[in-house]
Design a protein around this motif. Structure first.
Motif, short mmCIF file in Angstrom:
data_model
loop_
_atom_site.label_atom_id
_atom_site.label_comp_id
_atom_site.label_asym_id
_atom_site.label_seq_id
_atom_site.Cartn_x
_atom_site.Cartn_y
_atom_site.Cartn_z
N LEU B 155 0.83 -1.21 0.00
CA LEU B 155 0.00 0.00 0.00
C LEU B 155 0.86 1.26 0.00
CD1 LEU B 155 -2.83 -1.07 2.46
CD2 LEU B 155 -2.83 -1.12 -0.04
N GLY B 159 0.15 2.83 -3.22
CA GLY B 159 -0.94 3.72 -2.84
C GLY B 159 -2.13 2.96 -2.25
N ASP B 160 -2.84 3.64 -1.35
CA ASP B 160 -3.95 3.01 -0.63
C ASP B 160 -5.08 2.58 -1.55
OD1 ASP B 160 -2.77 3.07 1.83
OD2 ASP B 160 -3.48 5.10 2.28
N ASN B 161 -5.17 3.23 -2.73
CA ASN B 161 -6.26 2.88 -3.64
C ASN B 161 -6.06 1.51 -4.30
OD1 ASN B 161 -4.12 3.76 -5.13
ND2 ASN B 161 -5.32 5.05 -6.53
N LYS B 162 -4.90 0.89 -4.01
CA LYS B 162 -4.66 -0.46 -4.54
C LYS B 162 -5.02 -1.53 -3.50
CE LYS B 162 -3.48 0.71 -8.60
NZ LYS B 162 -2.21 1.25 -9.03
N LYS B 164 -7.61 -3.07 -2.90
CA LYS B 164 -8.41 -4.19 -3.42
C LYS B 164 -7.53 -5.31 -3.97
CE LYS B 164 -9.24 -2.08 -7.98
NZ LYS B 164 -8.39 -0.87 -7.82
#
Lengths: 249, 185, 353
Positions: B155, B159-162, B164
């Protein structure tokens, strides 16, 4: 009651200018000061001095000012304007400064559409260093480094800066004027005022090229030098508006 | 003196060797180790091969670069195999992407693990996971960082948007570890 | 704040933003491209401006204008690019314009190589601009030090109204390390912008950034003021160095930046063998530290650089005895290994444990 009909612009200092008789710099300095006075921008203007005869500009104007490296005034002006977007920033350059050593800086400042006003004095010669050939020296014109007259085969051709810069999308206003006759001086003032107003309105990069004189290095009297501007310089460097975004030009 | 891992990750651009090194570095920091990551940069990077040097250590990192003395080498393609195999320290580990490298290591003083990461990634249904599968094998054998720290590092690096993608990456780490266990010496 | 891992170049860029830098003017050159790339993205978000200039020459002259306007401004480049900036740096010196210049050195001369090097020590400390001048030069040896130095550089620049150079190399720029971005920085007295900066003057009192001093006595007086006031004050207040294992040392490595961390490993290796050797690590290259070189216990100072020998001259001057100074260097983008530095030092020490 007396009425003042003529006086020194408020933005000029009392320092006596060092320019030679018949030189255009003094006239153009005065025009700039008159325009800034009329726009009430004396305390809001920053002027960038070149290397060349106009290097003493900081002594002549009451504006904040900076001595720029040779040819770099448009870059330095860019730095200033980016910090002070609300100030009126003027760069003042001669032909060696702008069209020779500083060609990259002027082209890119114009292309970026920097909201500065460049006053470009074209007298076809290096003044401060003593009359060497400039990028704008006319074909056949004598200079200390083209003593038999500029030979375009050897020395290349002069550069018409206003035409060149007018091909770019960044400039909002480019006009070539002259200061050899009272009529031309009046037109020159109108052009400089318009350029400064365009800057104030954030329209883009503005430049006024002033075809000027250098009697000392041309080896002419003051009056003959003015005649030379009309007879030789202006035919090679035609006066007029080369770019005006408001006129769709 | 504590342990110092000197890790080289090498392969083609696009195989994820640089991010593999970054994940190890970040995970090392999460585990409280001293770490550094140095990429090879310049024309060789344009030429299609990439490599990075990672240190994960119990003591402060002095020199972040090492020409030889590698304790863990990950070689994802043949040019990297030729370049790095000779530079591994005696007793060190070499992880070879045996899906595309057909040669065998001709040294008996190192531990070599042939992991067919491309084939394993295809089994997982995502060819991009080759570096994570390899990483699973590496940390299973050489115990450089914790497996969970790699996922935390994931992450940080991507990045935190990964977030998933964490489950599939967890699966990939496990897959690599599982294969490595069967090869353990 | 917790440590994060950052690439040296990006950390330098981030540190500049933290230090209040809102203006960056630069031109692409390897190995520092992540600095402009990062700032082109982040500066606008921070309310500032980024301009990719048409050349390094233009970039430094934009810095001159923005710094002259009282803003915190930075440019970064690498060796040939710094060479191009020299004239403008001289103008910033003469105009007393605060600014920060980051130099990520690569191997030269000329186009050279893009691999790390320290062969621009002279370029930074002696400079290539004309005239008598000095520039404070800070030399970080890790990503953390690069961050700390960039922040400090802005303070020094504003305090003394001078350009400050942060000189590192391609390795520091390219490597990733854990970094604490929020380390406190020592603040200094800063002269108010109203007193000197463009855009803050009035018709009664113009502010001028002056470079032309055509009158010779005035020009000499300006030089004397720089040396007697500005530079002597910087020498008094801003010298920085670190020592490692120097308490009982009889030999000392001298190295800065990347080489200092390489040589630290050599010190550890040699200490294990019983050699009494330590490390002197200058953190400022100008002003160059003098005190650690007056250490009478040291038999030999072993200078290690990624160059053919540039800092070694400052070490000789500081030691005052050339026979006590010896040099080992690699250059052209070759990074020496801890082992080869230790081998060299072992030969110098002649087995004397």
């Amino acid at each position: 009651m007396s009425t003042t009909i003529f006086q020194k612009p408020k933005g000029l200092t009392d320092t006596r200018m060092h320019y030679c008789p018949g030189c255009g710099h003094g006239i153009v300095h005065r025009i700039i000061a008159e325009c800034i006075d009329e726009m009430n921008e004396i305390d809001n203007t920053i002027i960038c001095a070149p290397v060349g005869c106009a290097v003493f500009i900081p002594k002549y104007f009451k504006y904040d000012s900076i001595h720029c490296a040779h040819g770099r005034a448009p870059a330095t002006g860019t730095g200033i304007k980016r910090v002070h977007p609300d100030k009126t920033v003027i760069t003042y350059q001669g032909d060696g400064d702008l069209a020779s050593i500083g060609m990259a800086e002027i082209v890119h400042a114009a292309a970026r559409g920097e909201k500065i006003t460049t006053i470009f004095i074209n007298n076809g010669i290096y003044g401060m260093t003593g009359g060497q050939m400039a990028p704008t020296t006319l074909p056949g014109m004598r200079a200390t480094t083209s003593q038999a007259g500029r030979d375009v085969e050897r020395n290349g051709n002069p550069i018409r800066v206003s035409e060149l810069l007018s091909t770019l999308d960044g400039p909002a206003y480019i006009e070539r004027v002259a200061v050899d006759t009272p009529a031309h001086v009046i037109k020159a003032k109108k052009a400089i005022k318009k350029a400064l107003e365009y800057q104030k309105a954030n329209k883009g990069f503005t430049m006024v090229e002033v075809v000027s004189s250098c009697p000392t290095n041309w080896g002419l009297s003051a009056t003959k030098a003015m005649e030379f501007v009309g007879e030789k310089m202006i035919p090679y460097y035609p006066l007029g508006v080369y770019k005006d975004v408001e006129e769709g030009k | 003196m504590g342990k110092t891992h000197k890790i080289s990750c090498a392969g083609f651009g696009g195989q994820g060797v640089m991010s593999m090194g970054q994940l190890l570095t970040y995970a090392g920091m999460i585990d409280g180790k001293e770490v550094s990551w140095v990429p090879a940069y310049g024309p060789e990077m344009r030429g299609g091969t990439a490599n990075c040097s990672v240190i994960v250590s119990d003591t402060p990192v002095g020199s972040p670069i090492f020409e030889t003395g590698i304790t863990t080498a990950v070689v994802m393609n043949l040019p990297s195999f030729h370049k790095f195999v000779p530079k591994v320290a005696s007793g060190g580990s070499i992880f070879v992407n045996s899906s595309i490298v057909n040669e065998k290591v001709d040294r008996d003083d190192v531990n070599v693990y042939y992991i067919p990461v491309n084939d394993l990634a295809n089994e997982l249904g995502n060819a991009k996971l080759i570096n994570i599968i390899m990483l699973g094998a590496v940390i299973e054998i050489d115990k450089i960082v914790e497996s969970e720290s790699i996922l935390k590092a994931f992450l940080k690096v991507f990045g935190d948007n990964k977030a998933k993608l964490i489950p599939i990456n967890r699966e990939a780490l496990a897959k690599g570890a599982e294969v490595a266990k069967t090869l353990k010496k | 704040m917790a440590k994060i891992i950052m690439k040296g170049n990006e950390a330098v860029a981030k540190a500049a933003i933290i230090a209040g830098c809102r203006y960056f003017f630069g031109y692409p050159i390897t190995p520092q491209n992540e600095v402009p790339e990062y700032l082109s993205r982040e500066l606008f978000a921070a309310g500032g401006t980024f301009v990719q200039a048409e050349s390094e020459v233009a970039a430094i002259n934009m810095v001159y204008g923005a710094g002259g306007s009282g803003a915190r401004v930075m440019t970064s480049s690498s060796s040939p690019g710094i060479a191009l900036k020299q004239e403008g740096i001289g103008y910033c010196v003469a105009g007393e314009v605060p600014c920060v210049i980051v130099s990520m050195m690569r191997g030269g001369p000329g186009l050279g190589t893009i691999q790390p090097s320290q062969s621009d020590y002279n370029q930074a400390t002696r400079g290539g601009a004309n005239g008598d001048y000095h520039i404070p030069v800070l030399a970080p040896g890790s990503v953390q030090e690069a961050v700390d130095d960039v922040k400090e550089a802005f303070e020094i620049a504003d305090c003394y109204r001078t350009p400050v150079i942060v000189v590192a190399d391609g390795l520091i720029g390219q490597m990733m390390e854990p970094v604490e971005l929020e380390n406190p920085v020592k603040t200094r007295d800063i002269s108010p912008k109203e007193a000197w900066a463009l855009g803050y003057g009035t018709r009664e009192k113009q502010n001028s950034i002056e470079n032309l001093v055509i009158d010779s006595p005035a020009c000499e007086a300006k030089n004397i003021r720089f040396f007697k006031e500005k530079y002597s004050e910087i020498e008094e207040n801003e010298v920085k160095y670190e020592e490692y294992m120097m308490d009982d040392a009889e030999y000392a490595f001298v190295a800065y930046g990347t080489t200092s961390r390489i040589v630290k490993n050599s010190v550890n290796e040699l200490r294990e063998k019983g050699y009494k050797i330590g490390l002197i690590k200058p953190r400022t290259l100008w002003p160059f530290p003098q005190v650690p070189f007056k250490n009478k216990n040291i038999k030999k100072f072993v200078v290690v650089e990624m160059s053919m020998g540039q800092m070694v001259i400052d070490v000789e001057l500081a030691v005052g005895d050339r026979d006590k100074v010896t040099f080992y260097g690699r250059c052209g983008g070759i990074i020496p290994t801890p082992e080869e530095c230790a081998d060299y030092a072992e030969k110098v020490m002649g087995g004397a444990k």
